[in-house]
Design an enzyme around this catalytic site. Structure first.
Site, mmCIF file in Angstrom:
data_model
loop_
_atom_site.group_PDB
_atom_site.id
_atom_site.type_symbol
_atom_site.label_atom_id
_atom_site.label_comp_id
_atom_site.label_asym_id
_atom_site.label_seq_id
_atom_site.Cartn_x
_atom_site.Cartn_y
_atom_site.Cartn_z
ATOM 1 N N GLU A 1 38.469 -100.939 43.268
ATOM 2 C CA GLU A 1 38.613 -101.885 42.147
ATOM 3 C C GLU A 1 37.485 -101.552 40.837
ATOM 4 O OE1 GLU A 1 39.256 -105.201 45.049
ATOM 5 O OE2 GLU A 1 40.239 -105.837 43.262
ATOM 6 N N SER B 1 35.972 -112.142 52.059
ATOM 7 C CA SER B 1 36.029 -113.088 51.047
ATOM 8 C C SER B 1 35.008 -114.233 51.710
ATOM 9 C CB SER B 1 37.321 -113.526 51.069
ATOM 10 O OG SER B 1 37.385 -114.718 50.546
ATOM 11 N N LYS C 1 40.345 -111.700 55.033
ATOM 12 C CA LYS C 1 40.236 -110.733 54.021
ATOM 13 C C LYS C 1 39.313 -109.490 54.191
ATOM 14 C CE LYS C 1 41.646 -111.581 50.094
ATOM 15 N NZ LYS C 1 42.807 -111.070 49.120
ATOM 16 N N HIS D 1 57.956 -93.786 39.530
ATOM 17 C CA HIS D 1 58.075 -95.084 39.245
ATOM 18 C C HIS D 1 57.627 -96.028 40.132
ATOM 19 C CE1 HIS D 1 60.895 -93.456 36.072
ATOM 20 N NE2 HIS D 1 61.312 -92.700 36.992
#
Ligand code: ARG
Length: 464
Positions: free
Chosen positions: A296, A283, A289, A162
């Site tokens: 992704e 970024s 970043k 979970h």
């Protein structure tokens, strides 16, 4: 011999007018089936050799067909081959070019075959080549996972259910879990290849042919196990592509799960692993970043791969035998899905190869959130002879106290535990560390480093 009127297509004998531009636009497939060029040439070479061996065409005509096909192959290789919309598809483009190169003998090549068995053969050859490419990629991915497992056979990390801390595991064990999944994916592709490896060539349009062809010869010349046994099935079947897309879909879900873990693990909140500069981006506005874009995108690729599988399933659903032009829509989903899977496998292999687990963070997280509570319950069962259900209850009460005092289980006073059950002794501390927890999980398939190392040895010999 009657001459066909100028401007007519290969099949235009009975037509007096040209197709409309819209007809051409919806009909043309050379924009994508040019990817079959190599397979189409291979098929034609083998077909013409068989026709000559069976004395259906002369040796002389075959020699000039072979010469012409060879030239076409080198034109395609060199990028000089003229792919032309007016010739619809790859089959007619190659035949038209053959005619320009060798003249009338080219017209003998299409004896005892049709574009229906031709395209079915090309497609099987193409998918087979792609499956072989994937096989090699699976080996690379498995090898980098194996290397990570080897370097981290006793690196502690929290195991989750979970997405809540559950029990400590090792990073090596986690890597091997994916290795197992990709091994099954690889086996699924291999299985698909076996079923795919039958040859449609010689089924002709749908019913077979009156010429004395040798289908076994063309099948073996193209590396197929045998000819497909039924001519209607041979030109109609696309389940080999559906099966490959299903296997690709399952593999893409595995990739997306690993990609998702990488996205989570690289967040500042987890900080479990670092990706290299090679597989991250910055970024344009936030200088601090480092984004896991490759992970992704791998996570996202499953969308188009499953989409392709759906698309082809729906194209094939309800099609009567034998060939229908609907089936021209079979190729793009496969190309798109396979390109996506190819890139996703390569990106995942690159990311895993460079991945650095942050061992300190992982070890601290492995011991957090009362992750050894099950070990405590197991100790109560083993040392005090409690039924597991009672031990579960007692441990729950001890966890509640630890939570109230803001302490980890191994930091609790023995007296706090004795207050719950007076039979508990300080022997209990030996099972409360994450290291002891993983070391104890020696059941077959469990996370104990000795097990992990055994599995690593097994995989090493299998992947040699
Ligand atoms: N371009 C066609 C396809 O991809 C080739 C087969 C055409 N056959 C036909 N009977 N029109 O399906």
């Amino acid at each position: 011999m009657s001459k066909k009127p100028k401007g007519q297509s290969m099949w235009g004998g009975r037509f007096s007018d040209k197709p409309s531009d819209i007809m051409q636009a919806i009909n043309v497939s050379i924009g994508f089936d040019s990817r079959f060029a190599a397979q189409d040439i291979r098929g034609s070479q083998v077909h013409a050799n068989m026709l000559a061996a069976q004395k259906i065409i002369t040796k002389k005509d075959n020699a000039s067909i072979q010469k012409g096909l060879k030239q076409i192959a080198s034109e395609i290789e060199a990028g000089t081959f003229p792919f032309r919309d007016e010739y619809e598809d790859i089959h007619l483009n190659i035949e038209a070019r053959l005619k320009e190169i060798i003249g009338d003998a080219s017209g003998r090549l299409h004896t005892a075959r049709s574009r229906n068995d031709q395209v079915a053969t090309d497609f099987r050859l193409w998918v087979r080549d792609a499956l072989d490419g994937f096989d090699a990629q699976f080996v690379k991915l498995q090898k980098v996972l194996l290397k990570q497992a080897e370097q981290n056979s006793d690196t502690l990390m929290p195991g989750f259910t979970h997405l809540q801390s559950a029990q400590p595991v090792t990073f090596g064990h986690h890597m091997l879990a994916y290795l197992e999944m990709f091994a099954r994916d690889r086996a699924r592709f291999a299985d698909c290849r076996k079923r795919l490896n039958e040859c449609p060539l010689g089924a002709a349009a749908l019913a077979g042919t009156p010429y004395p062809i040798d289908r076994k010869a063309t099948a073996s010349g193209l590396g197929f196990e045998r000819p497909l046994a039924n001519s209607l099935d041979a030109v109609s079947a696309r389940d080999f592509a559906l099966e490959a897309l299903s296997a690709a879909s399952i593999c893409a879900t595995h990739l997306s799960r690993l990609a998702e873990e990488i996205v989570i693990w690289t967040s500042a909140q987890f900080n479990f692993v670092s990706l290299s500069d090679k597989f991250t981006t910055g970024s344009s506005i936030m200088p601090q970043k480092r984004n896991p874009d490759a992970a992704e995108l791998v996570r996202a690729k499953v969308g188009r791969i499953v989409g392709a599988s759906n698309a082809l399933t729906i194209v094939m659903k309800g099609l009567p035998l034998a060939y229908s032009k609907d089936m021209q829509e079979d190729k793009e989903p496969v190309f798109d899905a396979f390109d996506a899977l190819d890139l996703a496998l390569a990106a995942m292999t690159g990311m895993i190869a460079d991945l650095k687990p942050n061992k300190k963070v992982l070890a601290a997280a492995a011991g957090a959130a009362f992750s050894t509570a099950t070990d405590l319950a197991d100790w109560l069962v083993r040392e005090l002879g409690m039924p597991f259900r009672d031990a579960h209850h007692v441990t729950g009460a001890i966890v509640a106290i630890a939570e109230k005092h803001g302490k980890a289980l191994h930091e609790l006073d023995l007296n706090d535990m004795k207050n719950i059950d007076k039979r508990i002794t300080d022997g209990v501390y030996s099972v409360l560390s994450p290291k002891a927890s993983v070391a104890s999980r020696r059941s077959y398939g469990g996370t104990a480093p000795v097990n992990v190392r055994k599995q690593i040895r097994r995989w090493k010999s299998r992947l040699k």
